[in-house]
Design a protein around this motif. Structure first.
Motif, PDB file in Angstrom:
ATOM      1  N   PRO A 115      23.771  54.966 -47.747  1.00 19.67           N
ATOM      2  CA  PRO A 115      22.389  54.708 -48.174  1.00 19.67           C
ATOM      3  C   PRO A 115      22.316  54.542 -49.698  1.00 19.67           C
ATOM      4  O   PRO A 115      23.128  55.101 -50.437  1.00 19.67           O
ATOM      5  CB  PRO A 115      21.632  55.966 -47.726  1.00 19.67           C
ATOM      6  CG  PRO A 115      22.490  56.572 -46.660  1.00 19.67           C
ATOM      7  CD  PRO A 115      23.901  56.217 -47.006  1.00 19.67           C
ATOM      8  N   ILE A 116      21.333  53.811 -50.159  1.00 19.11           N
ATOM      9  CA  ILE A 116      21.193  53.504 -51.583  1.00 19.11           C
ATOM     10  C   ILE A 116      21.008  54.776 -52.409  1.00 19.11           C
ATOM     11  O   ILE A 116      21.503  54.861 -53.543  1.00 19.11           O
ATOM     12  CB  ILE A 116      20.039  52.494 -51.822  1.00 19.11           C
ATOM     13  CG1 ILE A 116      20.060  51.977 -53.267  1.00 19.11           C
ATOM     14  CG2 ILE A 116      18.701  53.101 -51.501  1.00 19.11           C
ATOM     15  CD1 ILE A 116      21.210  51.077 -53.578  1.00 19.11           C
ATOM     16  N   LEU A 117      20.324  55.788 -51.869  1.00 17.96           N
ATOM     17  CA  LEU A 117      20.136  57.037 -52.608  1.00 17.96           C
ATOM     18  C   LEU A 117      21.474  57.729 -52.861  1.00 17.96           C
ATOM     19  O   LEU A 117      21.699  58.276 -53.943  1.00 17.96           O
ATOM     20  CB  LEU A 117      19.176  57.969 -51.858  1.00 17.96           C
ATOM     21  CG  LEU A 117      18.819  59.274 -52.566  1.00 17.96           C
ATOM     22  CD1 LEU A 117      18.198  59.005 -53.939  1.00 17.96           C
ATOM     23  CD2 LEU A 117      17.886  60.103 -51.706  1.00 17.96           C
ATOM     24  N   ILE A 118      22.363  57.690 -51.891  1.00 18.32           N
ATOM     25  CA  ILE A 118      23.702  58.278 -52.062  1.00 18.32           C
ATOM     26  C   ILE A 118      24.444  57.524 -53.154  1.00 18.32           C
ATOM     27  O   ILE A 118      25.063  58.127 -54.038  1.00 18.32           O
ATOM     28  CB  ILE A 118      24.501  58.225 -50.734  1.00 18.32           C
ATOM     29  CG1 ILE A 118      23.782  58.993 -49.628  1.00 18.32           C
ATOM     30  CG2 ILE A 118      25.929  58.696 -50.945  1.00 18.32           C
ATOM     31  CD1 ILE A 118      23.883  60.478 -49.711  1.00 18.32           C
ATOM     32  N   LYS A 119      24.386  56.199 -53.125  1.00 16.08           N
ATOM     33  CA  LYS A 119      25.065  55.388 -54.145  1.00 16.08           C
ATOM     34  C   LYS A 119      24.462  55.633 -55.530  1.00 16.08           C
ATOM     35  O   LYS A 119      25.187  55.736 -56.525  1.00 16.08           O
ATOM     36  CB  LYS A 119      24.997  53.908 -53.788  1.00 16.08           C
ATOM     37  CG  LYS A 119      25.838  53.557 -52.575  1.00 16.08           C
ATOM     38  CD  LYS A 119      25.754  52.085 -52.257  1.00 16.08           C
ATOM     39  CE  LYS A 119      26.621  51.762 -51.044  1.00 16.08           C
ATOM     40  NZ  LYS A 119      26.687  50.332 -50.746  1.00 16.08           N
ATOM     41  N   ALA A 120      23.151  55.753 -55.593  1.00 21.53           N
ATOM     42  CA  ALA A 120      22.489  55.977 -56.882  1.00 21.53           C
ATOM     43  C   ALA A 120      22.887  57.325 -57.476  1.00 21.53           C
ATOM     44  O   ALA A 120      23.127  57.431 -58.681  1.00 21.53           O
ATOM     45  CB  ALA A 120      20.971  55.891 -56.717  1.00 21.53           C
ATOM     46  N   THR A 121      22.972  58.342 -56.643  1.00 19.88           N
ATOM     47  CA  THR A 121      23.341  59.645 -57.177  1.00 19.88           C
ATOM     48  C   THR A 121      24.823  59.713 -57.521  1.00 19.88           C
ATOM     49  O   THR A 121      25.206  60.450 -58.433  1.00 19.88           O
ATOM     50  CB  THR A 121      22.941  60.779 -56.226  1.00 19.88           C
ATOM     51  OG1 THR A 121      23.496  60.534 -54.943  1.00 19.88           O
ATOM     52  CG2 THR A 121      21.437  60.908 -56.132  1.00 19.88           C
ATOM     53  N   ALA A 122      25.654  58.941 -56.825  1.00 16.73           N
ATOM     54  CA  ALA A 122      27.072  58.857 -57.219  1.00 16.73           C
ATOM     55  C   ALA A 122      27.179  58.242 -58.610  1.00 16.73           C
ATOM     56  O   ALA A 122      27.941  58.718 -59.459  1.00 16.73           O
ATOM     57  CB  ALA A 122      27.859  58.033 -56.205  1.00 16.73           C
ATOM     58  N   LEU A 123      26.401  57.204 -58.843  1.00 13.53           N
ATOM     59  CA  LEU A 123      26.365  56.599 -60.177  1.00 13.53           C
ATOM     60  C   LEU A 123      25.789  57.585 -61.190  1.00 13.53           C
ATOM     61  O   LEU A 123      26.303  57.707 -62.312  1.00 13.53           O
ATOM     62  CB  LEU A 123      25.542  55.311 -60.162  1.00 13.53           C
ATOM     63  CG  LEU A 123      25.411  54.595 -61.500  1.00 13.53           C
ATOM     64  CD1 LEU A 123      26.774  54.171 -62.025  1.00 13.53           C
ATOM     65  CD2 LEU A 123      24.481  53.399 -61.367  1.00 13.53           C
ATOM     66  N   GLY A 124      24.760  58.318 -60.806  1.00 11.40           N
ATOM     67  CA  GLY A 124      24.179  59.328 -61.690  1.00 11.40           C
ATOM     68  C   GLY A 124      25.192  60.395 -62.063  1.00 11.40           C
ATOM     69  O   GLY A 124      25.279  60.803 -63.226  1.00 11.40           O
ATOM     70  N   LEU A 125      25.987  60.847 -61.097  1.00 11.70           N
ATOM     71  CA  LEU A 125      27.029  61.834 -61.365  1.00 11.70           C
ATOM     72  C   LEU A 125      28.051  61.271 -62.347  1.00 11.70           C
ATOM     73  O   LEU A 125      28.504  61.965 -63.255  1.00 11.70           O
ATOM     74  CB  LEU A 125      27.718  62.275 -60.072  1.00 11.70           C
ATOM     75  CG  LEU A 125      28.881  63.253 -60.230  1.00 11.70           C
ATOM     76  CD1 LEU A 125      28.427  64.546 -60.906  1.00 11.70           C
ATOM     77  CD2 LEU A 125      29.514  63.552 -58.883  1.00 11.70           C
ATOM     78  N   GLN A 126      28.393  59.997 -62.182  1.00  7.66           N
ATOM     79  CA  GLN A 126      29.341  59.370 -63.103  1.00  7.66           C
ATOM     80  C   GLN A 126      28.760  59.318 -64.518  1.00  7.66           C
ATOM     81  O   GLN A 126      29.450  59.597 -65.498  1.00  7.66           O
ATOM     82  CB  GLN A 126      29.704  57.964 -62.628  1.00  7.66           C
ATOM     83  CG  GLN A 126      30.685  57.258 -63.531  1.00  7.66           C
ATOM     84  CD  GLN A 126      31.978  58.029 -63.692  1.00  7.66           C
ATOM     85  OE1 GLN A 126      32.676  58.276 -62.728  1.00  7.66           O
ATOM     86  NE2 GLN A 126      32.301  58.432 -64.902  1.00  7.66           N
ATOM     87  N   LEU A 127      27.498  58.982 -64.632  1.00  5.79           N
ATOM     88  CA  LEU A 127      26.861  58.917 -65.949  1.00  5.79           C
ATOM     89  C   LEU A 127      26.762  60.300 -66.593  1.00  5.79           C
ATOM     90  O   LEU A 127      27.013  60.455 -67.796  1.00  5.79           O
ATOM     91  CB  LEU A 127      25.488  58.260 -65.839  1.00  5.79           C
ATOM     92  CG  LEU A 127      25.493  56.781 -65.445  1.00  5.79           C
ATOM     93  CD1 LEU A 127      24.073  56.289 -65.196  1.00  5.79           C
ATOM     94  CD2 LEU A 127      26.194  55.933 -66.490  1.00  5.79           C
ATOM     95  N   VAL A 128      26.400  61.298 -65.797  1.00  6.15           N
ATOM     96  CA  VAL A 128      26.344  62.667 -66.312  1.00  6.15           C
ATOM     97  C   VAL A 128      27.739  63.111 -66.758  1.00  6.15           C
ATOM     98  O   VAL A 128      27.902  63.719 -67.821  1.00  6.15           O
ATOM     99  CB  VAL A 128      25.761  63.625 -65.240  1.00  6.15           C
ATOM    100  CG1 VAL A 128      25.984  65.081 -65.606  1.00  6.15           C
ATOM    101  CG2 VAL A 128      24.278  63.356 -65.045  1.00  6.15           C
ATOM    102  N   SER A 129      28.749  62.791 -65.976  1.00  4.31           N
ATOM    103  CA  SER A 129      30.128  63.144 -66.334  1.00  4.31           C
ATOM    104  C   SER A 129      30.555  62.470 -67.628  1.00  4.31           C
ATOM    105  O   SER A 129      31.204  63.094 -68.473  1.00  4.31           O
ATOM    106  CB  SER A 129      31.090  62.756 -65.205  1.00  4.31           C
ATOM    107  OG  SER A 129      30.836  63.512 -64.057  1.00  4.31           O
TER     108      SER A 129
END
Length: 157
Positions: A115-129
């Motif tokens: 789902p797009i929300l899962i993909k968005a939060t994966a990207l968010g985790l990458q940005l936070v990292s």
């Protein structure tokens, strides 16, 4: 999924604590929000259990050294060789996990039918990292430059 649920509960608790903490910072709040939403979405969709478990492992593998840094400061070992060694270990482990492991995990998450929300939060985790990596790299550069200045300073004999 139980480990994920416990982690989400902890992130919610810690997020609320950060809100009421007088020294709470926006970067820490954002970190908890992105992580909590991402893991919560995975729980709600009942998807990506192995990816979320891998993300937890990668993001928390450096935590013992993060906490050891704080303990050493509390015990008065700030600016000592042992403190520098723990800082470097923390930075290396964090960097490897967050700048090698998490990008791979983000790629796996994006290439799957999630789902797009899962993909968005994966990207968010990458940005936070990436943000935390930048701050940690600056900290290490500062520690070594401070150490070099102290060792090259002329003595008053």
């Amino acid at each position: 999924m139980r480990a994920i649920a416990v982690t989400v509960a902890y992130l919610i608790y810690d997020f609320v604590c950060c809100i009421f903490d007088k020294q709470g910072k926006i970067d820490n709040l954002l970190h908890h929000l992105v992580s909590g939403v991402g893991l919560g979405a995975g729980l709600a969709y009942e998807w990506c259990g192995s990816e979320m478990a891998a993300a937890l492992w990668l993001t928390e593998i450096s935590s013992p050294f993060l906490h050891l840094r704080e303990i050493l400061k509390e015990l008065g070992y700030k600016d000592t060789d042992i403190n520098l060694a723990v800082d470097v270990l923390f930075a290396v482990i964090f960097s490897c996990a967050r700048m090698i492991g998490i990008p791979y995990l983000t790629y796996v998450t994006f290439s799957a039918d999630n789902p797009i929300l899962i993909k968005a939060t994966a990207l968010g985790l990458q940005l936070v990292s990436a943000f935390w990596f930048y701050k940690i790299a600056r900290m290490i550069i500062y520690k070594f430059s401070k150490r070099t200045k102290v060792s090259t300073a002329p003595s008053n004999m």
